[in-house]
Write an enzyme that holds these catalytic residues in place. Sequence first.
Site, short mmCIF file in Angstrom:
data_model
loop_
_atom_site.label_atom_id
_atom_site.label_comp_id
_atom_site.label_asym_id
_atom_site.label_seq_id
_atom_site.Cartn_x
_atom_site.Cartn_y
_atom_site.Cartn_z
N ASP A 1 -25.57 24.78 -32.02
CA ASP A 1 -25.08 24.56 -30.75
C ASP A 1 -23.68 23.88 -30.56
O ASP A 1 -23.35 22.87 -29.91
CB ASP A 1 -25.97 23.10 -30.48
CG ASP A 1 -27.52 23.39 -30.41
OD1 ASP A 1 -27.67 24.62 -30.60
OD2 ASP A 1 -28.45 22.58 -29.87
N HIS B 1 -31.52 26.21 -21.74
CA HIS B 1 -32.40 25.53 -21.02
C HIS B 1 -32.32 26.03 -19.61
O HIS B 1 -31.59 26.39 -18.95
CB HIS B 1 -32.32 24.00 -20.71
CG HIS B 1 -32.25 23.37 -21.90
ND1 HIS B 1 -33.16 23.21 -22.99
CD2 HIS B 1 -31.17 22.40 -22.63
CE1 HIS B 1 -33.03 22.48 -24.09
NE2 HIS B 1 -31.66 21.79 -23.46
N LYS C 1 -32.81 28.23 -27.83
CA LYS C 1 -33.78 27.44 -28.02
C LYS C 1 -33.99 26.57 -26.89
O LYS C 1 -33.02 26.39 -26.10
CB LYS C 1 -33.88 26.71 -29.28
CG LYS C 1 -32.62 26.01 -29.63
CD LYS C 1 -32.26 25.16 -30.68
CE LYS C 1 -31.16 24.39 -30.63
NZ LYS C 1 -31.15 23.30 -29.76
N CYS D 1 -29.86 18.06 -33.02
CA CYS D 1 -30.28 19.32 -33.29
C CYS D 1 -30.01 19.74 -34.86
O CYS D 1 -30.70 20.50 -35.37
CB CYS D 1 -29.55 20.24 -32.42
SG CYS D 1 -30.46 20.02 -30.73
C1 VGL Z 1 -28.93 18.32 -28.59
C2 VGL Z 1 -29.70 16.89 -26.88
C3 VGL Z 1 -30.20 17.67 -26.12
C4 VGL Z 1 -28.31 18.93 -29.59
C5 VGL Z 1 -29.44 19.51 -27.50
O1 VGL Z 1 -27.84 19.95 -29.71
O2 VGL Z 1 -28.30 17.93 -30.50
N1 VGL Z 1 -29.07 17.22 -28.26
N2 VGL Z 1 -30.13 19.06 -26.47
ZN ZN Z 2 -30.91 20.41 -24.90
#
Ligand code: VGL
Ligand code: ZN
Length: 213
Positions: free
Chosen positions: A17, A57, A115, A160
Site C-alpha cells: 500500500d 476501494h 484488495k 495492512c
Molecule cells: C490501510 C486503513 C484502511 C492500510 C488501508 O494500508 O494500512 N489502513 N485501509
Molecule cells: Zn483501505
Amino acid sequence: MSHPSLHPSRTALLVIDVQNDFIPGGQLAVPEGDVIVPLINRLGGQFNQVVIAQDWHPAGHASFASSHPNRKPYDVIQLPYGAQTLWPEHCVRGTHGAELHTELDLSHAQLIIRKGCNPDIDSYSAFLEADRTTTTGLAGYLKERGIDTVYLVGLALDFCVMFSALDARAAGFNAFVVLDACRAIDLDGSLAAAIERMQVAGVGLIQSPAILA
Ligand code: VGL
Ligand code: ZN
C-alpha cells in the site's frame, strides 16, 4: 528471530500500500509515509520476486465513514463480519490517491494485487479479506511459484502490513517485517499492539541492514 539468507527463488518481497493517499498530503496520510520509498526501492533490488499490494476501494466502500449516517472517521462500528474502524475516503479505485507513489521504482515486480475491492468488506490483509474467509489468491500464487518466505514493507505497519504478515504466517510462510521500511498510523496504541501480535505469531521483526549489508 534470525532470518535465513535470501534464497532468490523461494523468497518474495511484499510491498504493501505505498499509495498517494497514505503519503503526507493524501486522504489517510501515514506520518513519514514518503520517507521509506527510497529504502523500499533499494530493498526491491535484492529480490527477484516482488509483489505489490494496492488498497483499491469502490466509491461508497463500507470502510468509509461517509458511507454511514452520523459516523465520523476513526469511529468503530459493527459490520456483519465484526468490528470495523471507519476511515476517511481513501484509495478509491482509479483516482490519483489510489495510485502507487510515483517514486516507487519496482518495475521488475510481476504481480500487483488489489484488495478491498468488495464494496461490503474491508481488506487490510493482502491475503484474506476482513470476513476472514474471502481469499485474494495471493497465498496460492506464492505457493505455486515455490515461495516459502516473505519479507514485508510499506504502509501502514499497524494495519495492512501487520494483517498481511499474520496471514502469511497462518498460510504457512516464514514472514519477516522490515521495520525501518514501514511506518504506522498508531491509533490508540495500535502500533504497540501490532508489534506484540506479530511477535506472538512468529513474525520476524528485522531492520533493513540485515538484508542490505
Ligand atoms: C490501510 C486503513 C484502511 C492500510 C488501508 O494500508 O494500512 N489502513 N485501509
Ligand atoms: Zn483501505
